[in-house]
Scaffold this motif. Structure first.
Motif, PDB file in Angstrom:
ATOM      1  N   THR A 248       0.829  -1.210   0.000  1.00 19.16           N
ATOM      2  CA  THR A 248       0.000   0.000   0.000  1.00 19.16           C
ATOM      3  C   THR A 248       0.863   1.260   0.000  1.00 19.16           C
ATOM      4  OG1 THR A 248      -0.202  -0.157   2.423  1.00 19.16           O
ATOM      5  CG2 THR A 248      -1.997  -1.079   1.098  1.00 19.16           C
ATOM      6  N   GLY A 249       2.090   1.138   0.517  1.00 14.79           N
ATOM      7  CA  GLY A 249       2.994   2.274   0.462  1.00 14.79           C
ATOM      8  C   GLY A 249       3.600   2.458  -0.911  1.00 14.79           C
ATOM      9  N   ARG A 250       3.862   1.332  -1.593  1.00 15.25           N
ATOM     10  CA  ARG A 250       4.532   1.386  -2.890  1.00 15.25           C
ATOM     11  C   ARG A 250       3.549   1.570  -4.046  1.00 15.25           C
ATOM     12  NH1 ARG A 250       9.395  -2.746  -3.916  1.00 15.25           N
ATOM     13  NH2 ARG A 250      10.032  -1.565  -2.072  1.00 15.25           N
ATOM     14  N   VAL A 251       2.391   0.916  -3.947  1.00 12.66           N
ATOM     15  CA  VAL A 251       1.381   1.004  -5.014  1.00 12.66           C
ATOM     16  C   VAL A 251       0.040   1.328  -4.349  1.00 12.66           C
ATOM     17  CG1 VAL A 251       0.410  -0.129  -7.058  1.00 12.66           C
ATOM     18  CG2 VAL A 251       2.661  -0.827  -6.207  1.00 12.66           C
ATOM     19  N   PRO A 252      -0.162   2.579  -3.926  1.00 10.24           N
ATOM     20  CA  PRO A 252      -1.355   2.924  -3.139  1.00 10.24           C
ATOM     21  C   PRO A 252      -2.676   2.710  -3.856  1.00 10.24           C
ATOM     22  CG  PRO A 252      -0.121   4.892  -3.774  1.00 10.24           C
ATOM     23  CD  PRO A 252       0.739   3.726  -4.100  1.00 10.24           C
ATOM     24  N   GLU A 253      -2.653   2.704  -5.187  1.00  7.61           N
ATOM     25  CA  GLU A 253      -3.916   2.495  -5.913  1.00  7.61           C
ATOM     26  C   GLU A 253      -4.361   1.039  -5.890  1.00  7.61           C
ATOM     27  OE1 GLU A 253      -0.680   2.449  -9.199  1.00  7.61           O
ATOM     28  OE2 GLU A 253      -1.033   3.343  -7.219  1.00  7.61           O
ATOM     29  N   ALA A 254      -3.473   0.114  -5.514  1.00  2.00           N
ATOM     30  CA  ALA A 254      -3.828  -1.304  -5.424  1.00  2.00           C
ATOM     31  C   ALA A 254      -4.391  -1.575  -4.028  1.00  2.00           C
ATOM     32  CB  ALA A 254      -2.600  -2.176  -5.683  1.00  2.00           C
ATOM     33  N   ARG A 255      -5.673  -1.911  -3.951  1.00  2.00           N
ATOM     34  CA  ARG A 255      -6.301  -2.191  -2.654  1.00  2.00           C
ATOM     35  C   ARG A 255      -6.006  -3.626  -2.234  1.00  2.00           C
ATOM     36  NH1 ARG A 255     -10.841   0.504  -1.502  1.00  2.00           N
ATOM     37  NH2 ARG A 255     -10.213   0.194   0.668  1.00  2.00           N
ATOM     38  N   VAL A 256      -5.687  -3.806  -0.983  1.00  2.00           N
ATOM     39  CA  VAL A 256      -5.382  -5.141  -0.458  1.00  2.00           C
ATOM     40  C   VAL A 256      -6.597  -5.697   0.273  1.00  2.00           C
ATOM     41  CG1 VAL A 256      -3.972  -6.461   1.174  1.00  2.00           C
ATOM     42  CG2 VAL A 256      -2.914  -4.683  -0.247  1.00  2.00           C
ATOM     43  N   VAL A 257      -6.951  -6.940  -0.053  1.00  2.00           N
ATOM     44  CA  VAL A 257      -8.011  -7.649   0.664  1.00  2.00           C
ATOM     45  C   VAL A 257      -7.403  -8.927   1.221  1.00  2.00           C
ATOM     46  CG1 VAL A 257     -10.214  -8.861   0.486  1.00  2.00           C
ATOM     47  CG2 VAL A 257      -9.849  -6.754  -0.800  1.00  2.00           C
ATOM     48  N   PHE A 258      -7.544  -9.124   2.529  1.00  2.00           N
ATOM     49  CA  PHE A 258      -7.059 -10.356   3.137  1.00  2.00           C
ATOM     50  C   PHE A 258      -8.106 -11.451   2.985  1.00  2.00           C
ATOM     51  CE2 PHE A 258      -4.155  -7.465   5.322  1.00  2.00           C
ATOM     52  CZ  PHE A 258      -2.973  -8.185   5.232  1.00  2.00           C
ATOM     53  N   LEU A 259      -7.648 -12.632   2.609  1.00  2.00           N
ATOM     54  CA  LEU A 259      -8.494 -13.818   2.537  1.00  2.00           C
ATOM     55  C   LEU A 259      -7.866 -14.827   3.492  1.00  2.00           C
ATOM     56  CD1 LEU A 259     -10.968 -14.999   1.042  1.00  2.00           C
ATOM     57  CD2 LEU A 259      -9.372 -16.022  -0.571  1.00  2.00           C
ATOM     58  N   SER A 260      -8.533 -15.095   4.605  1.00  2.00           N
ATOM     59  CA  SER A 260      -7.880 -15.806   5.702  1.00  2.00           C
ATOM     60  C   SER A 260      -8.777 -16.865   6.325  1.00  2.00           C
ATOM     61  CB  SER A 260      -7.481 -14.781   6.783  1.00  2.00           C
ATOM     62  OG  SER A 260      -6.943 -15.425   7.912  1.00  2.00           O
ATOM     63  N   VAL A 261      -8.138 -17.816   7.026  1.00  2.00           N
ATOM     64  CA  VAL A 261      -8.902 -18.802   7.803  1.00  2.00           C
ATOM     65  C   VAL A 261      -9.123 -18.298   9.234  1.00  2.00           C
ATOM     66  CG1 VAL A 261      -8.037 -20.768   6.491  1.00  2.00           C
ATOM     67  CG2 VAL A 261      -6.798 -20.018   8.535  1.00  2.00           C
ATOM     68  N   TYR A 262      -8.459 -17.188   9.601  1.00  2.00           N
ATOM     69  CA  TYR A 262      -8.520 -16.704  10.982  1.00  2.00           C
ATOM     70  C   TYR A 262      -9.758 -15.825  11.192  1.00  2.00           C
ATOM     71  CZ  TYR A 262      -3.721 -18.324  10.987  1.00  2.00           C
ATOM     72  OH  TYR A 262      -2.594 -19.105  10.867  1.00  2.00           O
ATOM     73  N   ASP A 263     -10.727 -16.346  11.946  1.00  3.49           N
ATOM     74  CA  ASP A 263     -11.968 -15.604  12.171  1.00  3.49           C
ATOM     75  C   ASP A 263     -11.934 -14.884  13.516  1.00  3.49           C
ATOM     76  OD1 ASP A 263     -12.145 -17.847  13.743  1.00  3.49           O
ATOM     77  OD2 ASP A 263     -14.238 -18.264  13.287  1.00  3.49           O
ATOM     78  N   ASP A 264     -10.827 -14.209  13.779  1.00  5.91           N
ATOM     79  CA  ASP A 264     -10.618 -13.466  15.019  1.00  5.91           C
ATOM     80  C   ASP A 264     -10.637 -11.984  14.681  1.00  5.91           C
ATOM     81  OD1 ASP A 264      -9.535 -12.114  17.225  1.00  5.91           O
ATOM     82  OD2 ASP A 264      -8.299 -13.830  17.796  1.00  5.91           O
TER      83      ASP A 264
ATOM     84  N   GLU B 223     -14.608   0.989  -1.442  1.00  5.82           N
ATOM     85  CA  GLU B 223     -15.257   0.615  -0.186  1.00  5.82           C
ATOM     86  C   GLU B 223     -14.343  -0.276   0.655  1.00  5.82           C
ATOM     87  OE1 GLU B 223     -19.293  -0.758  -0.490  1.00  5.82           O
ATOM     88  OE2 GLU B 223     -19.578   0.265  -2.410  1.00  5.82           O
ATOM     89  N   THR B 224     -14.636  -0.363   1.941  1.00  9.04           N
ATOM     90  CA  THR B 224     -13.941  -1.278   2.845  1.00  9.04           C
ATOM     91  C   THR B 224     -14.916  -2.386   3.210  1.00  9.04           C
ATOM     92  OG1 THR B 224     -12.529   0.464   3.747  1.00  9.04           O
ATOM     93  CG2 THR B 224     -12.801  -1.521   5.081  1.00  9.04           C
ATOM     94  N   VAL B 225     -14.492  -3.639   3.058  1.00  8.68           N
ATOM     95  CA  VAL B 225     -15.404  -4.760   3.289  1.00  8.68           C
ATOM     96  C   VAL B 225     -14.854  -5.686   4.369  1.00  8.68           C
ATOM     97  CG1 VAL B 225     -16.221  -4.670   0.909  1.00  8.68           C
ATOM     98  CG2 VAL B 225     -14.375  -6.222   1.491  1.00  8.68           C
ATOM     99  N   VAL B 226     -15.762  -6.229   5.170  1.00  4.94           N
ATOM    100  CA  VAL B 226     -15.417  -7.186   6.222  1.00  4.94           C
ATOM    101  C   VAL B 226     -16.406  -8.331   6.148  1.00  4.94           C
ATOM    102  CG1 VAL B 226     -15.240  -7.571   8.718  1.00  4.94           C
ATOM    103  CG2 VAL B 226     -14.429  -5.418   7.738  1.00  4.94           C
ATOM    104  N   ASP B 227     -15.910  -9.552   6.310  1.00  6.28           N
ATOM    105  CA  ASP B 227     -16.784 -10.718   6.284  1.00  6.28           C
ATOM    106  C   ASP B 227     -17.965 -10.515   7.239  1.00  6.28           C
ATOM    107  OD1 ASP B 227     -16.376 -13.820   5.281  1.00  6.28           O
ATOM    108  OD2 ASP B 227     -17.642 -13.640   7.061  1.00  6.28           O
ATOM    109  N   PRO B 228     -19.181 -10.760   6.777  1.00  7.15           N
ATOM    110  CA  PRO B 228     -20.372 -10.515   7.611  1.00  7.15           C
ATOM    111  C   PRO B 228     -20.344 -11.231   8.955  1.00  7.15           C
ATOM    112  CG  PRO B 228     -21.019 -10.968   5.351  1.00  7.15           C
ATOM    113  CD  PRO B 228     -19.553 -11.247   5.434  1.00  7.15           C
ATOM    114  N   THR B 229     -19.713 -12.405   9.017  1.00  6.45           N
ATOM    115  CA  THR B 229     -19.679 -13.138  10.279  1.00  6.45           C
ATOM    116  C   THR B 229     -18.787 -12.453  11.313  1.00  6.45           C
ATOM    117  OG1 THR B 229     -17.841 -14.538   9.537  1.00  6.45           O
ATOM    118  CG2 THR B 229     -20.067 -15.343   9.116  1.00  6.45           C
TER     119      THR B 229
END
Length: 218
Positions: free
Chosen positions: A74-90, A126-132
């Protein structure tokens, strides 16, 4: 219909990358995978070169931290949005991901249509978060505001990391901290690396300074 969302996939497991490729292939008019990487170095090279709309990233890349990579990208390519896809539901992971500059946090059980819709939303700013996780985050945020958690929780520290920081402030060495908490010295070092990252410092003196400045341990 607008141009498809250009996505780079980043995961250290080939089967996950293949599965995501297969899942998204059915939505070629809406999402186009332009590259994939299994390491932080490879991801940095690809994202810098391809300038995608979204980077779909795992929280952990073997020994590497996806959170550190998110900050770098995000510092180097700010126009590229990062979305985490994870098994950690914390929800603590979610807070830390958003602090690192991510535009979203989804769980790996997400289905194809939902994933595509979320990628489109993130690409639109937009900013998205898993509904759960969203409801639990709201409750946690309220409790953090009321100070109901351990010192440093509002900075993303786990309870154990908070204990290590407290002993660090008390002047104990790594060996003494390990003895007090009945941990190995290597485990203590791992906790220190994690809390340094969360406090955005690089050594114990700076961590102590942040703890004292913010009044974490009175």
């Amino acid at each position: 219909m607008g141009a498809p969302v250009r996505v780079v996939l980043v995961d250290d497991h080939e089967m996950i990358l293949a599965g995501l490729q297969a899942m998204l292939a059915g939505f070629a008019g809406r999402v186009r995978v332009v590259g994939q990487a299994g390491t932080g170095a490879e991801a940095t090279r690809l994202v810098t070169m391809l300038r995608p709309d979204v980077v779909l990233l795992d929280v952990r890349l073997g020994p590497e931290s996806g959170l550190d990579l998110c900050r770098l990208l995000t510092g180097r390519v700010p126009e590229a949005r990062v979305v985490f896809l994870s098994v950690y539901d914390d929800e603590q992971y979610v807070f830390e991901a958003l602090r690192a500059g991510a535009g979203g946090y989804l769980l790996k059980r997400v289905d194809g249509p939902e994933l595509v819709r979320r990628l489109e939303e993130v690409a639109q700013g937009e900013t998205v978060v898993d509904p759960t996780l969203a409801g639990r985050m709201a409750v946690t945020a309220a409790r953090l505001t009321r100070g109901e958690f351990w010192p440093g929780a509002n900075r993303g520290l786990t309870q154990r990391e908070s204990e290590v920081l407290s002993l660090l402030v008390g002047g104990l060495s790594n060996k003494a901290i390990a003895a007090r908490l009945v941990l190995s010295e290597e485990t203590v070092k791992s906790h220190l690396r994690a809390l340094y990252r969360k406090l955005e410092v690089t050594d114990r003196s700076a961590a102590i300074a942040v703890a004292l400045r913010e009044g974490l341990f009175r």
